[in-house]
Scaffold this motif. Structure first.
Motif, PDB file in Angstrom:
ATOM      1  N   LEU A 339       0.852  -1.188   0.000  1.00  0.00           N
ATOM      2  CA  LEU A 339       0.000   0.000   0.000  1.00  0.00           C
ATOM      3  C   LEU A 339       0.886   1.234   0.000  1.00  0.00           C
ATOM      4  CD1 LEU A 339      -2.996   0.937   0.182  1.00  0.00           C
ATOM      5  CD2 LEU A 339      -2.671   1.130   2.645  1.00  0.00           C
ATOM      6  N   GLN A 340       0.591   2.148  -0.903  1.00  0.00           N
ATOM      7  CA  GLN A 340       1.343   3.395  -0.977  1.00  0.00           C
ATOM      8  C   GLN A 340       0.820   4.371   0.075  1.00  0.00           C
ATOM      9  OE1 GLN A 340       3.964   3.673  -3.079  1.00  0.00           O
ATOM     10  NE2 GLN A 340       3.506   1.567  -3.741  1.00  0.00           N
ATOM     11  N   VAL A 341       1.727   4.948   0.827  1.00  0.00           N
ATOM     12  CA  VAL A 341       1.387   5.930   1.854  1.00  0.00           C
ATOM     13  C   VAL A 341       1.831   7.303   1.348  1.00  0.00           C
ATOM     14  CG1 VAL A 341       1.767   6.661   4.242  1.00  0.00           C
ATOM     15  CG2 VAL A 341       1.684   4.218   3.668  1.00  0.00           C
ATOM     16  N   PRO A 342       0.908   8.245   1.167  1.00  0.00           N
ATOM     17  CA  PRO A 342       1.277   9.561   0.618  1.00  0.00           C
ATOM     18  C   PRO A 342       2.378  10.255   1.409  1.00  0.00           C
ATOM     19  CG  PRO A 342      -1.103   9.306   0.638  1.00  0.00           C
ATOM     20  CD  PRO A 342      -0.551   8.131   1.375  1.00  0.00           C
ATOM     21  N   LEU A 343       2.254  10.242   2.754  1.00  0.00           N
ATOM     22  CA  LEU A 343       3.274  10.841   3.616  1.00  0.00           C
ATOM     23  C   LEU A 343       3.397   9.991   4.878  1.00  0.00           C
ATOM     24  CD1 LEU A 343       2.421  14.669   3.460  1.00  0.00           C
ATOM     25  CD2 LEU A 343       4.412  13.540   2.432  1.00  0.00           C
ATOM     26  N   GLY A 344       4.623   9.681   5.256  1.00  0.00           N
ATOM     27  CA  GLY A 344       4.829   8.896   6.462  1.00  0.00           C
ATOM     28  C   GLY A 344       6.159   9.213   7.107  1.00  0.00           C
ATOM     29  N   ALA A 345       6.184   9.181   8.443  1.00  0.00           N
ATOM     30  CA  ALA A 345       7.417   9.412   9.189  1.00  0.00           C
ATOM     31  C   ALA A 345       7.168   9.162  10.668  1.00  0.00           C
ATOM     32  CB  ALA A 345       7.931  10.839   8.987  1.00  0.00           C
ATOM     33  N   ASN A 346       8.154   8.591  11.344  1.00  0.00           N
ATOM     34  CA  ASN A 346       8.129   8.458  12.803  1.00  0.00           C
ATOM     35  C   ASN A 346       6.856   7.765  13.319  1.00  0.00           C
ATOM     36  OD1 ASN A 346       9.247   8.789  15.367  1.00  0.00           O
ATOM     37  ND2 ASN A 346       8.228  10.750  15.709  1.00  0.00           N
ATOM     38  N   GLY A 347       6.403   6.735  12.597  1.00  0.00           N
ATOM     39  CA  GLY A 347       5.221   5.991  13.022  1.00  0.00           C
ATOM     40  C   GLY A 347       3.897   6.666  12.724  1.00  0.00           C
ATOM     41  N   CYS A 348       3.928   7.760  11.956  1.00  0.00           N
ATOM     42  CA  CYS A 348       2.704   8.494  11.608  1.00  0.00           C
ATOM     43  C   CYS A 348       2.520   8.466  10.089  1.00  0.00           C
ATOM     44  CB  CYS A 348       2.785   9.943  12.086  1.00  0.00           C
ATOM     45  SG  CYS A 348       3.054  10.126  13.864  1.00  0.00           S
ATOM     46  N   ALA A 349       1.277   8.368   9.636  1.00  0.00           N
ATOM     47  CA  ALA A 349       0.977   8.348   8.206  1.00  0.00           C
ATOM     48  C   ALA A 349      -0.160   9.313   7.905  1.00  0.00           C
ATOM     49  CB  ALA A 349       0.604   6.936   7.756  1.00  0.00           C
ATOM     50  N   TYR A 350      -0.068   9.980   6.757  1.00  0.00           N
ATOM     51  CA  TYR A 350      -1.063  10.976   6.344  1.00  0.00           C
ATOM     52  C   TYR A 350      -1.788  10.479   5.101  1.00  0.00           C
ATOM     53  CZ  TYR A 350      -2.917  15.278   4.267  1.00  0.00           C
ATOM     54  OH  TYR A 350      -3.744  16.207   3.690  1.00  0.00           O
ATOM     55  N   PHE A 351      -3.126  10.597   5.086  1.00  0.00           N
ATOM     56  CA  PHE A 351      -3.929  10.165   3.943  1.00  0.00           C
ATOM     57  C   PHE A 351      -5.076  11.143   3.695  1.00  0.00           C
ATOM     58  CE2 PHE A 351      -2.278   6.211   5.714  1.00  0.00           C
ATOM     59  CZ  PHE A 351      -1.850   5.513   4.582  1.00  0.00           C
ATOM     60  N   PRO A 352      -5.367  11.441   2.448  1.00  0.00           N
ATOM     61  CA  PRO A 352      -6.674  12.045   2.142  1.00  0.00           C
ATOM     62  C   PRO A 352      -7.746  10.987   2.414  1.00  0.00           C
ATOM     63  CG  PRO A 352      -5.137  12.291   0.300  1.00  0.00           C
ATOM     64  CD  PRO A 352      -4.521  11.312   1.249  1.00  0.00           C
ATOM     65  N   PHE A 353      -8.927  11.409   2.834  1.00  0.00           N
ATOM     66  CA  PHE A 353      -9.988  10.459   3.162  1.00  0.00           C
ATOM     67  C   PHE A 353     -10.274   9.517   1.997  1.00  0.00           C
ATOM     68  CE2 PHE A 353     -14.455   9.300   2.772  1.00  0.00           C
ATOM     69  CZ  PHE A 353     -14.664   8.623   3.967  1.00  0.00           C
ATOM     70  N   GLU A 354     -10.334  10.065   0.784  1.00  0.00           N
ATOM     71  CA  GLU A 354     -10.683   9.251  -0.392  1.00  0.00           C
ATOM     72  C   GLU A 354      -9.697   8.098  -0.594  1.00  0.00           C
ATOM     73  OE1 GLU A 354     -10.265  12.488  -0.386  1.00  0.00           O
ATOM     74  OE2 GLU A 354     -12.302  13.290  -0.654  1.00  0.00           O
ATOM     75  N   TYR A 355      -8.446   8.316  -0.225  1.00  0.00           N
ATOM     76  CA  TYR A 355      -7.421   7.308  -0.463  1.00  0.00           C
ATOM     77  C   TYR A 355      -7.670   6.047   0.370  1.00  0.00           C
ATOM     78  CZ  TYR A 355      -2.786   5.488  -1.560  1.00  0.00           C
ATOM     79  OH  TYR A 355      -1.745   4.713  -2.028  1.00  0.00           O
ATOM     80  N   LEU A 356      -8.152   6.230   1.587  1.00  0.00           N
ATOM     81  CA  LEU A 356      -8.375   5.074   2.467  1.00  0.00           C
ATOM     82  C   LEU A 356      -9.794   4.528   2.417  1.00  0.00           C
ATOM     83  CD1 LEU A 356      -6.455   5.644   5.838  1.00  0.00           C
ATOM     84  CD2 LEU A 356      -5.864   4.170   3.917  1.00  0.00           C
ATOM     85  N   CYS A 357     -10.765   5.366   2.094  1.00  0.00           N
ATOM     86  CA  CYS A 357     -12.164   4.929   2.223  1.00  0.00           C
ATOM     87  C   CYS A 357     -12.965   4.964   0.920  1.00  0.00           C
ATOM     88  CB  CYS A 357     -12.878   5.783   3.281  1.00  0.00           C
ATOM     89  SG  CYS A 357     -12.159   5.636   4.915  1.00  0.00           S
ATOM     90  N   ASP A 358     -12.402   5.494  -0.151  1.00  0.00           N
ATOM     91  CA  ASP A 358     -13.099   5.490  -1.441  1.00  0.00           C
ATOM     92  C   ASP A 358     -12.472   4.509  -2.417  1.00  0.00           C
ATOM     93  OD1 ASP A 358     -15.355   6.963  -1.353  1.00  0.00           O
ATOM     94  OD2 ASP A 358     -14.477   8.844  -2.038  1.00  0.00           O
ATOM     95  N   ARG A 359     -11.573   3.690  -1.928  1.00  0.00           N
ATOM     96  CA  ARG A 359     -10.919   2.665  -2.741  1.00  0.00           C
ATOM     97  C   ARG A 359     -11.243   1.294  -2.170  1.00  0.00           C
ATOM     98  NH1 ARG A 359      -5.168   3.485  -2.051  1.00  0.00           N
ATOM     99  NH2 ARG A 359      -4.843   2.219  -3.898  1.00  0.00           N
ATOM    100  N   PRO A 360     -11.071   0.226  -2.946  1.00  0.00           N
ATOM    101  CA  PRO A 360     -11.419  -1.125  -2.460  1.00  0.00           C
ATOM    102  C   PRO A 360     -10.429  -1.652  -1.425  1.00  0.00           C
ATOM    103  CG  PRO A 360     -10.459  -1.249  -4.657  1.00  0.00           C
ATOM    104  CD  PRO A 360     -10.649   0.210  -4.363  1.00  0.00           C
TER     105      PRO A 360
END
Length: 490
Positions: A339-360
């Motif tokens: 899974l591609q993570v748009p931004l990640g560092a130090n145990g934290c990950a950032y996602f637009p809502f659509e990326y995690l919940c509008d995809r299968p």
């Protein structure tokens, strides 16, 4: 009540008597640092076998109530521990619904202690034959070893303390028993993974059930809910094999047995499972007028309401990762899938809502994320309705998985937790809703509603969990769990 218990505990000294008792049981070494139960539940299935041994040993040595079960100082059990926690001020007194449920758990506990040999609960005396071997011999000599003790199915509304009570029960069980406490989502992921491994066997479900029974005769499943047709179609045969292998089920759920998978696809094939469940488990409803999750100290420091707050969320995200630089990352989430993570560092990950919940994506992907990241930042959670029902389902699953893993949620949303799911209703709620008499027509009103039973029943749970996840107590618990994980890995 859902207790706020500090994750960190002092390590107790191991006496020579305790060590000799462990050696008699076949244990050749023990781990000096305690693996806390909440950490154990965070582990994925491929790690369970590795830490189960050390967890059971350390829990036995660190839990006074567990010691009582050996016959030293009295029988003990969940009701005794419940009263101890009330006396210590860890729990609130006066909830008759919880007391009634504790009596059911104590009854089951006493039956299990009295029938431990008949139920083959002692893991050191259990057969060590592998699942395939069990399956092979069962072909030659058909056998059934249904447990003489029935399990327990607890159901009721959100925030009534079901999970806390089941955990209290689980923590008092003797450490040498074959037992497992696991979230239902995680359990089904494990089942599907094992089915894949045994592909080609005449009846892979029977093999999987044999493997599970070899590891855990007492199976505690939290948040039992069936929304997936694939799960619904295998549950009947899976649990028939499990019960035939002597498995005892303790489960919590928001739904009564007869309401499981209500109006689901091909539900007629699921109905035999309900009959089996009611035959092998005592059903007990736990009710309460109080949602204990909402009694926590609200902080709301990580949930921001309003549109166009992306820059603000990234600023807060940067504050959490400190001096680390966020960059795109790739993580393995389940069975080799990346899974591609748009931004990640130090145990934290950032996602637009659509990326995690509008995809299968599903529970397996979210579990994988929580294995790699302790904090998820989610930008732009919308108001849910008929037009984005699939995204609502995924969001509910994401919240469930994060809550189970004690992960931290940083998010921006178009409304409060209550407002996000206000348009989601059950069929019964929709039938009782009166038409508007104002200028807008009833047809327009209906078009805004998402009438869905499973989502409607999950609504209160999600609102409650989102509220608790932004409380002072939850965030302190998150910090304690994170500290324990870092200490264990370091």
């Amino acid at each position: 009540m859902r207790a706020v218990v500090r994750a960190g505990r002092h390590i107790r000294c191991v006496s020579s008597i305790q060590e000799r008792e462990l050696l008699k049981s076949g244990v050749r070494r023990y781990v000096s640092s305690e693996v806390h139960a909440s950490n154990y539940r965070l582990l994925r299935k491929d790690e369970h076998d590795r830490v189960l041994y050390s967890y059971l040993v350390s829990r036995a040595l660190s839990n006074p109530a567990a010691k009582d079960t050996s016959g030293v100082g009295g029988r003990g059990g969940p009701f005794v521990e419940y009263e101890r926690r009330i006396a210590a001020g860890d729990l609130m007194d006066g909830d008759s619904c919880q007391v009634g449920t504790l009596k059911e758990l104590q009854r089951l506990y006493d039956q299990l202690v009295d029938s431990a040999n008949a139920c083959k609960l002692d893991k050191y005396e259990a057969s060590d034959k592998a699942g395939r071997s069990r399956w092979f011999w069962s072909r030659l000599i058909p056998q059934s070893s249904v447990s003489p003790v029935n399990g327990l199915y607890l159901y009721g509304g959100v925030g009534t303390g079901k999970t806390m009570l089941m955990d209290l029960f689980f923590d008092q069980l003797p450490p040498n028993w074959r037992k497992m406490r696991i979230h239902f989502h995680d359990f089904m992921l494990t089942v599907h993974s094992r089915l894949q491994k045994h592909k080609g066997v005449a009846d892979p479900l029977e093999v999987v059930a044999g493997e599970i029974a070899d590891e855990s005769i007492l199976l505690c499943l939290d948040e039992f809910m069936v929304t997936d047709v694939a799960d619904a179609l295998i549950l009947n045969r899976l649990f028939k094999h499990l019960f035939d292998n002597g498995v005892i089920l303790v489960a919590t759920s928001n739904r009564a047995p007869d309401n499981l998978y209500e109006r689901g696809l091909q539900r007629d094939l699921f109905l035999p499972f309900i009959a089996t469940l009611k035959e092998r488990c005592v059903s007990h409803e736990i009710g309460s007028a109080v949602d204990y999750r909402k009694l926590t100290s609200a902080q709301l420091g990580f949930y921001f309401v309003g549109k166009e707050l992306s820059d603000f969320l990234k600023q807060k995200f940067q504050e959490l990762i400190g001096e680390h630089s966020a960059s795109p990352q790739e993580v393995e989430v389940v069975m080799g899938r990346k899974l591609q993570v748009p931004l990640g560092a130090n145990g934290c990950a950032y996602f637009p809502f659509e990326y995690l919940c509008d995809r299968p994506l599903g529970a397996a992907d979210y579990f994988g994320l929580c294995k790699n990241y302790h904090t998820l930042a989610l930008d732009g959670v919308p108001i849910f309705g008929l037009h984005n029902k699939s995204a609502a389902y995924r969001f509910v699953t994401l919240v469930d998985v994060m809550y189970e893993n004690k992960a931290r949620l940083l998010c921006t949303a178009e409304g409060t937790p209550m407002e996000l799911l206000q348009k989601v209703v059950t069929i019964s709620d929709a039938q009782h809703m009166a038409p508007r008499t104002a200028s807008r027509s009833r047809k327009n009103d209906d078009s805004e509603l998402c009438v869905d039973n499973e989502l409607g029943f999950a609504k209160d749970r999600t609102i409650s969990r989102l509220t608790e996840m932004n409380s002072k107590e939850y965030l302190e618990q998150h910090a304690s769990v994170l500290a324990d994980r870092q200490q264990a890995s370091g």
